[in-house]
Design a protein around this motif. Sequence first.
Motif, PDB file in Angstrom:
ATOM      1  N   LEU A 128       0.837  -1.203   0.000  1.00 33.12           N
ATOM      2  CA  LEU A 128       0.000   0.000   0.000  1.00 33.12           C
ATOM      3  C   LEU A 128       0.873   1.254   0.000  1.00 33.12           C
ATOM      4  N   ARG A 129       2.143   1.074  -0.296  1.00 34.70           N
ATOM      5  CA  ARG A 129       3.114   2.184  -0.307  1.00 34.70           C
ATOM      6  C   ARG A 129       3.940   2.141  -1.583  1.00 34.70           C
ATOM      7  N   GLU A 130       4.140   3.330  -2.137  1.00 35.17           N
ATOM      8  CA  GLU A 130       4.937   3.432  -3.363  1.00 35.17           C
ATOM      9  C   GLU A 130       6.328   2.781  -3.199  1.00 35.17           C
ATOM     10  N   HIS A 131       6.986   3.038  -2.059  1.00 35.87           N
ATOM     11  CA  HIS A 131       8.377   2.577  -1.932  1.00 35.87           C
ATOM     12  C   HIS A 131       8.497   1.079  -1.656  1.00 35.87           C
ATOM     13  N   LEU A 132       7.374   0.427  -1.368  1.00 37.52           N
ATOM     14  CA  LEU A 132       7.432  -1.019  -1.112  1.00 37.52           C
ATOM     15  C   LEU A 132       7.076  -1.776  -2.383  1.00 37.52           C
ATOM     16  N   PHE A 136      10.620  -7.231   1.428  1.00 31.34           N
ATOM     17  CA  PHE A 136      10.104  -7.965   2.584  1.00 31.34           C
ATOM     18  C   PHE A 136       9.842  -6.955   3.698  1.00 31.34           C
ATOM     19  N   VAL A 137       8.644  -7.003   4.260  1.00 34.20           N
ATOM     20  CA  VAL A 137       8.323  -6.144   5.404  1.00 34.20           C
ATOM     21  C   VAL A 137       8.285  -7.021   6.659  1.00 34.20           C
ATOM     22  N   ILE A 138       9.090  -6.657   7.636  1.00 34.94           N
ATOM     23  CA  ILE A 138       9.065  -7.383   8.911  1.00 34.94           C
ATOM     24  C   ILE A 138       8.032  -6.649   9.763  1.00 34.94           C
ATOM     25  N   GLY A 186      -3.033   4.659   6.847  1.00 37.03           N
ATOM     26  CA  GLY A 186      -1.610   4.524   7.158  1.00 37.03           C
ATOM     27  C   GLY A 186      -1.113   3.091   7.155  1.00 37.03           C
ATOM     28  N   MET A 187      -1.883   2.194   6.553  1.00 37.71           N
ATOM     29  CA  MET A 187      -1.447   0.795   6.473  1.00 37.71           C
ATOM     30  C   MET A 187      -0.296   0.674   5.464  1.00 37.71           C
ATOM     31  N   ASP A 188       0.569  -0.301   5.674  1.00 35.00           N
ATOM     32  CA  ASP A 188       1.700  -0.499   4.756  1.00 35.00           C
ATOM     33  C   ASP A 188       1.485  -1.657   3.787  1.00 35.00           C
ATOM     34  N   TRP A 219      -4.465   0.146  -6.024  1.00 36.36           N
ATOM     35  CA  TRP A 219      -4.595   1.601  -5.837  1.00 36.36           C
ATOM     36  C   TRP A 219      -3.741   2.404  -6.798  1.00 36.36           C
ATOM     37  N   ARG A 220      -2.766   1.778  -7.459  1.00 33.79           N
ATOM     38  CA  ARG A 220      -1.721   2.541  -8.129  1.00 33.79           C
ATOM     39  C   ARG A 220      -2.073   2.784  -9.596  1.00 33.79           C
TER      40      ARG A 220
END
Length: 288
Positions: A92-96, A101-103, A179-181, A213-214
């Motif tokens: 849900l984020r441009e940079h991800l 991998f999100v911890i 604000g979810m990632d 969303w993008r």
Amino acid sequence: MTHWKLGIIGGSGLYALEGLESVRSETVETPWGAPSAPLTHGTLNGVELVFLPRHGAGHRLSPSDIPFRANIAALKMAGCTDIVSISACGSLREHLAPGHFVIVDQYVDRTDGRARSFFGAGCVAHVPMAQPVCARLAGLIGDAGEAAGVPVQRGGTYITIEGPQFSTRAESELYRHWGMDVIGMTNMPEARLAREAELPYASIAMVTDYDCWRDGEESVDVAAVLRVMRDNTVKARALLTRLTAMLAGRERAPDPVDTVLDTAIITPPEARDPEIVARLRTIAGRVL
Ligand SMILES: CSC[C@H]1O[C@H](OP(=O)(O)O)[C@H](O)[C@@H]1O
Ligand SMILES: Nc1ncnc2[nH]cnc12
């Protein structure tokens, strides 16, 4: 000396762990029924692992049908000390970008109608969930990911939707505004139940897509998820190899989650339903 014994829960695209030694399969039954699949016991770098694919062999279980309580109970009964959850997720984020991998360190739970507690009528408990993830385990996973050359973000909020449909664009935008990632369908109630079973839990959320969303990006579909997961699972295996190399021979000091039930059960012993208590002994025998 207390050793680590990791329960590894595999998600979409990760149905087996290659490279384990001393492998043995075990079909188990818990007071909450059978887990998603037989447990695979083995060692990696001398560290004991117990692997369980949450969607079962052949990915036959939808997120709503996963026997979360049986899965966590089975890993507890197998003697696991900690749980590493591995999942595909949307970003849900441009940079991800896909491949990151999100911890995870926080959750918002939008699931509906899933059994989310081992406790209930006849024996009530309220465990704290303010910090739903074990910071020590998450930190080690972050170190292992970096050592394996994986693009890792330490920390991020994972919103769990019921599914099985992916989100509408309005929902996806709403979650971004919240604000979810990252977004997925499985980490809840898994993390809640691990807490109740006094198992420190951490989650590797592997980005496969930008949800819907993008602008200029195709909306997520299963084919895209599985395509990216082929690379992600290679990286996940490299991370686990590093993680076990770091844990091998290292004493496991106590974690606050190991004893979280000391202050959580509110029903006094004389008021508890013996039948429920008998079931609960499998996950909370330390205090019952
Ligand atoms: C195959 S795309 C949707 C599916 O993938 C994720 O599963 P898991 O968390 O077990 O890797 C997502 O949560 C959905 O269940
Ligand atoms: N966009 C998405 N939404 C929910 N679950 C997912 N799993 C992988 N990608 C997903």
